[in-house]
Write an enzyme that holds these catalytic residues in place. Sequence first.
Site, PDB file in Angstrom:
ATOM      1  N   ASP A 266       0.853  -1.196   0.000  1.00 10.03           N
ATOM      2  CA  ASP A 266       0.000   0.000   0.000  1.00 10.03           C
ATOM      3  C   ASP A 266       0.887   1.244   0.000  1.00 10.03           C
ATOM      4  O   ASP A 266       1.879   1.322   0.724  1.00 10.03           O
ATOM      5  CB  ASP A 266      -0.908  -0.009   1.240  1.00 10.03           C
TER       6      ASP A 266
ATOM      7  N   ILE B  17       1.704   0.382  -6.531  1.00  6.14           N
ATOM      8  CA  ILE B  17       1.433  -0.718  -7.470  1.00  6.14           C
ATOM      9  C   ILE B  17       1.955  -0.405  -8.880  1.00  6.14           C
ATOM     10  O   ILE B  17       2.015  -1.293  -9.712  1.00  6.14           O
ATOM     11  CB  ILE B  17      -0.065  -1.118  -7.529  1.00  6.14           C
TER      12      ILE B  17
ATOM     13  N   GLU C 253      -7.601   4.656  -6.525  1.00  9.47           N
ATOM     14  CA  GLU C 253      -8.233   5.931  -6.147  1.00  9.47           C
ATOM     15  C   GLU C 253      -9.723   5.659  -6.273  1.00  9.47           C
ATOM     16  O   GLU C 253     -10.177   5.144  -7.302  1.00  9.47           O
ATOM     17  CB  GLU C 253      -7.800   7.048  -7.093  1.00  9.47           C
TER      18      GLU C 253
ATOM     19  N   THR D 160     -16.168  -2.491  -9.647  1.00  6.74           N
ATOM     20  CA  THR D 160     -17.289  -1.822  -8.987  1.00  6.74           C
ATOM     21  C   THR D 160     -18.521  -1.890  -9.886  1.00  6.74           C
ATOM     22  O   THR D 160     -18.388  -1.953 -11.119  1.00  6.74           O
ATOM     23  CB  THR D 160     -16.945  -0.340  -8.722  1.00  6.74           C
TER      24      THR D 160
ATOM     25  N   GLU E  45     -20.203   0.499 -10.532  1.00  5.75           N
ATOM     26  CA  GLU E  45     -20.297   1.789 -11.232  1.00  5.75           C
ATOM     27  C   GLU E  45     -19.835   1.687 -12.683  1.00  5.75           C
ATOM     28  O   GLU E  45     -20.140   2.565 -13.493  1.00  5.75           O
ATOM     29  CB  GLU E  45     -19.522   2.874 -10.457  1.00  5.75           C
TER      30      GLU E  45
ATOM     31  N   TYR F  21     -13.783   8.177 -12.355  1.00  3.81           N
ATOM     32  CA  TYR F  21     -13.502   7.002 -11.504  1.00  3.81           C
ATOM     33  C   TYR F  21     -13.978   5.724 -12.172  1.00  3.81           C
ATOM     34  O   TYR F  21     -13.211   4.771 -12.366  1.00  3.81           O
ATOM     35  CB  TYR F  21     -14.173   7.178 -10.133  1.00  3.81           C
ATOM     36  N   SER F  22     -15.270   5.674 -12.547  1.00  4.37           N
ATOM     37  CA  SER F  22     -15.793   4.411 -13.083  1.00  4.37           C
ATOM     38  C   SER F  22     -15.186   4.102 -14.450  1.00  4.37           C
ATOM     39  O   SER F  22     -14.999   2.928 -14.791  1.00  4.37           O
ATOM     40  CB  SER F  22     -17.323   4.432 -13.122  1.00  4.37           C
TER      41      SER F  22
ATOM     42  N   PRO G 131     -24.469  17.546   4.078  1.00  2.22           N
ATOM     43  CA  PRO G 131     -24.631  18.030   2.698  1.00  2.22           C
ATOM     44  C   PRO G 131     -25.165  16.944   1.773  1.00  2.22           C
ATOM     45  O   PRO G 131     -24.417  16.079   1.296  1.00  2.22           O
ATOM     46  CB  PRO G 131     -23.200  18.422   2.293  1.00  2.22           C
ATOM     47  N   VAL G 132     -26.462  17.005   1.476  1.00  5.16           N
ATOM     48  CA  VAL G 132     -27.086  16.018   0.585  1.00  5.16           C
ATOM     49  C   VAL G 132     -27.081  16.588  -0.831  1.00  5.16           C
ATOM     50  O   VAL G 132     -27.604  17.686  -1.060  1.00  5.16           O
ATOM     51  CB  VAL G 132     -28.532  15.719   1.053  1.00  5.16           C
TER      52      VAL G 132
ATOM     53  N   ARG H   9     -28.618   3.963  -3.886  1.00  5.19           N
ATOM     54  CA  ARG H   9     -27.459   3.077  -3.841  1.00  5.19           C
ATOM     55  C   ARG H   9     -27.898   1.779  -3.168  1.00  5.19           C
ATOM     56  O   ARG H   9     -28.825   1.763  -2.360  1.00  5.19           O
ATOM     57  CB  ARG H   9     -26.296   3.718  -3.040  1.00  5.19           C
TER      58      ARG H   9
ATOM     59  N   ASP I 250     -25.751  19.663  -6.813  1.00  3.06           N
ATOM     60  CA  ASP I 250     -25.532  18.260  -7.151  1.00  3.06           C
ATOM     61  C   ASP I 250     -24.130  18.029  -7.714  1.00  3.06           C
ATOM     62  O   ASP I 250     -23.502  18.950  -8.249  1.00  3.06           O
ATOM     63  CB  ASP I 250     -26.583  17.818  -8.186  1.00  3.06           C
TER      64      ASP I 250
HETATM   65  P1  NAD Z   1      -9.946   3.228  -0.170  1.00  3.21           P
HETATM   66  O1  NAD Z   1      -9.865   4.521  -0.915  1.00  3.21           O
HETATM   67  O2  NAD Z   1     -10.470   3.220   1.217  1.00  3.21           O
HETATM   68  O3  NAD Z   1      -8.481   2.560  -0.107  1.00  3.21           O
HETATM   69  C1  NAD Z   1      -7.635   2.504  -1.214  1.00  3.21           C
HETATM   70  C2  NAD Z   1      -6.255   2.048  -0.721  1.00  3.21           C
HETATM   71  O4  NAD Z   1      -5.385   1.939  -1.861  1.00  3.21           O
HETATM   72  C3  NAD Z   1      -5.592   3.019   0.253  1.00  3.21           C
HETATM   73  O5  NAD Z   1      -5.043   2.310   1.339  1.00  3.21           O
HETATM   74  C4  NAD Z   1      -4.493   3.681  -0.582  1.00  3.21           C
HETATM   75  O6  NAD Z   1      -3.373   4.066   0.201  1.00  3.21           O
HETATM   76  C5  NAD Z   1      -4.137   2.546  -1.537  1.00  3.21           C
HETATM   77  N1  NAD Z   1      -3.532   3.041  -2.784  1.00  3.21           N
HETATM   78  C6  NAD Z   1      -3.981   4.052  -3.593  1.00  3.21           C
HETATM   79  N2  NAD Z   1      -3.149   4.211  -4.635  1.00  3.21           N
HETATM   80  C7  NAD Z   1      -2.177   3.258  -4.519  1.00  3.21           C
HETATM   81  C8  NAD Z   1      -1.054   2.905  -5.296  1.00  3.21           C
HETATM   82  N3  NAD Z   1      -0.746   3.570  -6.433  1.00  3.21           N
HETATM   83  N4  NAD Z   1      -0.270   1.876  -4.884  1.00  3.21           N
HETATM   84  C9  NAD Z   1      -0.574   1.211  -3.734  1.00  3.21           C
HETATM   85  N5  NAD Z   1      -1.609   1.516  -2.947  1.00  3.21           N
HETATM   86  C10 NAD Z   1      -2.403   2.519  -3.339  1.00  3.21           C
HETATM   87  O7  NAD Z   1     -10.755   2.240  -1.111  1.00  3.21           O
HETATM   88  P2  NAD Z   1     -11.853   1.126  -0.747  1.00  3.21           P
HETATM   89  O8  NAD Z   1     -13.159   1.784  -0.559  1.00  3.21           O
HETATM   90  O9  NAD Z   1     -11.283   0.248   0.313  1.00  3.21           O
HETATM   91  O10 NAD Z   1     -11.924   0.340  -2.132  1.00  3.21           O
HETATM   92  C11 NAD Z   1     -11.069  -0.788  -2.391  1.00  3.21           C
HETATM   93  C12 NAD Z   1     -11.368  -1.322  -3.783  1.00  3.21           C
HETATM   94  O11 NAD Z   1     -12.744  -1.730  -3.873  1.00  3.21           O
HETATM   95  C13 NAD Z   1     -11.172  -0.311  -4.909  1.00  3.21           C
HETATM   96  O12 NAD Z   1     -10.574  -0.969  -6.003  1.00  3.21           O
HETATM   97  C14 NAD Z   1     -12.571   0.170  -5.252  1.00  3.21           C
HETATM   98  O13 NAD Z   1     -12.661   0.568  -6.602  1.00  3.21           O
HETATM   99  C15 NAD Z   1     -13.379  -1.101  -4.979  1.00  3.21           C
HETATM  100  N6  NAD Z   1     -14.779  -0.876  -4.587  1.00  3.21           N
HETATM  101  C16 NAD Z   1     -15.096  -0.040  -3.555  1.00  3.21           C
HETATM  102  C17 NAD Z   1     -16.431   0.113  -3.165  1.00  3.21           C
HETATM  103  C18 NAD Z   1     -16.827   1.004  -2.007  1.00  3.21           C
HETATM  104  O14 NAD Z   1     -18.014   1.181  -1.762  1.00  3.21           O
HETATM  105  N7  NAD Z   1     -15.890   1.575  -1.255  1.00  3.21           N
HETATM  106  C19 NAD Z   1     -17.441  -0.586  -3.838  1.00  3.21           C
HETATM  107  C20 NAD Z   1     -17.076  -1.447  -4.894  1.00  3.21           C
HETATM  108  C21 NAD Z   1     -15.741  -1.586  -5.244  1.00  3.21           C
HETATM  109  P1  TYD Z   2     -20.339   8.119  -2.257  1.00  2.00           P
HETATM  110  O1  TYD Z   2     -20.206   7.595  -0.864  1.00  2.00           O
HETATM  111  O2  TYD Z   2     -19.391   9.166  -2.717  1.00  2.00           O
HETATM  112  O3  TYD Z   2     -20.322   6.846  -3.226  1.00  2.00           O
HETATM  113  P2  TYD Z   2     -20.607   6.754  -4.825  1.00  2.00           P
HETATM  114  O4  TYD Z   2     -20.652   8.107  -5.411  1.00  2.00           O
HETATM  115  O5  TYD Z   2     -19.416   5.974  -5.306  1.00  2.00           O
HETATM  116  O6  TYD Z   2     -21.896   6.004  -4.945  1.00  2.00           O
HETATM  117  O7  TYD Z   2     -21.814   8.691  -2.451  1.00  2.00           O
HETATM  118  C1  TYD Z   2     -22.943   7.889  -2.197  1.00  2.00           C
HETATM  119  C2  TYD Z   2     -24.169   8.721  -2.556  1.00  2.00           C
HETATM  120  O8  TYD Z   2     -24.262   9.810  -1.641  1.00  2.00           O
HETATM  121  C3  TYD Z   2     -24.089   9.329  -3.940  1.00  2.00           C
HETATM  122  O9  TYD Z   2     -25.397   9.352  -4.508  1.00  2.00           O
HETATM  123  C4  TYD Z   2     -23.629  10.755  -3.684  1.00  2.00           C
HETATM  124  C5  TYD Z   2     -24.228  11.070  -2.317  1.00  2.00           C
HETATM  125  N1  TYD Z   2     -23.460  12.003  -1.467  1.00  2.00           N
HETATM  126  C6  TYD Z   2     -24.100  13.097  -0.892  1.00  2.00           C
HETATM  127  O10 TYD Z   2     -25.310  13.329  -1.105  1.00  2.00           O
HETATM  128  N2  TYD Z   2     -23.365  13.932  -0.100  1.00  2.00           N
HETATM  129  C7  TYD Z   2     -22.037  13.725   0.148  1.00  2.00           C
HETATM  130  O11 TYD Z   2     -21.414  14.537   0.874  1.00  2.00           O
HETATM  131  C8  TYD Z   2     -21.399  12.590  -0.435  1.00  2.00           C
HETATM  132  C9  TYD Z   2     -19.942  12.326  -0.189  1.00  2.00           C
HETATM  133  C10 TYD Z   2     -22.155  11.754  -1.229  1.00  2.00           C
END
Ligand code: NAD
Ligand code: TYD
Length: 337
Positions: free
Chosen positions: A34, A61, A85, A126, A128, A151-152, A206-207, A215, A273
């Site tokens: 990491d 990575i 990210e 994901t 997304e 991102y997606s 903040p909605v 979701r 939004d």
């Molecule tokens: P997070 O942002 O909490 O953690 C990401 C981690 O990756 C951090 O520890 C960061 O230091 C590390 N990282 C970032 N860039 C790096 C690099 N270049 N080299 C090495 N390490 C690096 O993310 P998360 O929410 O734990 O998500 C983990 C995975 O799951 C991601 O691939 C994300 O796309 C996927 N995912 C997340 C969700 C969600 O709801 N959080 C849902 C579906 C899929």
């Molecule tokens: P988020 O946790 O950023 O996940 P994602 O965009 O990957 O689904 O957001 C979840 C939902 O919440 C999304 O519809 C955006 C909304 N949201 C808010 O309304 N306020 C906020 O401050 C954040 C961070 C997200």
Amino acid sequence: MRKILVTGAAGFIGSNFVRMVLSEHDDCFVVNLDKLTYAGNLGNLAGFLDHHNHKFVKGDICDGPLVEKIIDEHKIDSVVNFAAETHVDRSITGPKVFIETNVTGTLTLLEAARAKKLQRFVQLSTDEVYGSLGVEGKFTEQTPLSPNSPYSASKAAADHLVKAFGHTWGLKWNITRCSNNYGEYQFPEKMIPLMINNALNDKELPVYGDGLNVRDWVYVYDHCTAIWKVLTEAEAGEIYNIGGCNEKTNLEVVGLILERLGKPKSLIKHVTDRPGHDRRYAIDSSKIVEQLSWQPSVTFEEGINKTIDWYLQNQEWLRNVTSGEYKKYYDSMYSGR
Ligand code: NAD
Ligand code: TYD
């Protein structure tokens, strides 16, 4: 002994995955690579950093020689790639690092996995990548990819690369596509911990927009058990959707948090939004349920209660991750919005 390289496991889901593996599977050694970006935090691995089946390596990575060295030194057989990210809002203000880590980083890991003839490459994708749904329907594994945010789009690019390495060179891979996770150790830039933190501090919640975006929430531990099943039981070349069957509007989730914390609804503030905000995600998880007998362990109500309790009991963790850089981030993202 299984020997896995888990990337990004100082982040939210990766750290939950490592804790689960070390607690429940004695026959697995984990090397955790990491970079410790703003989202990575060794405090997320408290109590497990020195576990005899865990080795932490700070690194990127995108660093191919380092990845190959780790694979050789620890006789790694599989990679589970969490490193990414992950925040949509940050991808809108600065997409470049999303391409560097999510695309080039995944490519670097794939090249190492191919060179070292690893047994399996599990890519955390994901839901997304499928884009946004209307009021009806759910994403299946056959839904065409149609990502809407930087991102997606970067995650979809990585999925294509994973499949291309399988098709071209026979790399054995799986891809998981999970919906929104919530639970312990989630960084408070994401909606649920951000709202809990603000409510605890009597700050506005903040909605975005009308708050009616939907979701499909999954408790992080349940996502981790699904990943373990995919790593250990799935046929190579299979994609699995993972979801909790918990569709909620953002206003419903925020309302639950306020009610549980005994705070007034007047804290809710509708703000401008997110550009290109996906309206609705919903996952059809029947493939992983039927093929790998995966089941979520908690309902949304149980999971959100456990999560709120954890944040209440871990306010020092919250204070640590919301000091310094986070304050600047919060102001730049929300002030005057
Ligand atoms: P997070 O942002 O909490 O953690 C990401 C981690 O990756 C951090 O520890 C960061 O230091 C590390 N990282 C970032 N860039 C790096 C690099 N270049 N080299 C090495 N390490 C690096 O993310 P998360 O929410 O734990 O998500 C983990 C995975 O799951 C991601 O691939 C994300 O796309 C996927 N995912 C997340 C969700 C969600 O709801 N959080 C849902 C579906 C899929
Ligand atoms: P988020 O946790 O950023 O996940 P994602 O965009 O990957 O689904 O957001 C979840 C939902 O919440 C999304 O519809 C955006 C909304 N949201 C808010 O309304 N306020 C906020 O401050 C954040 C961070 C997200």
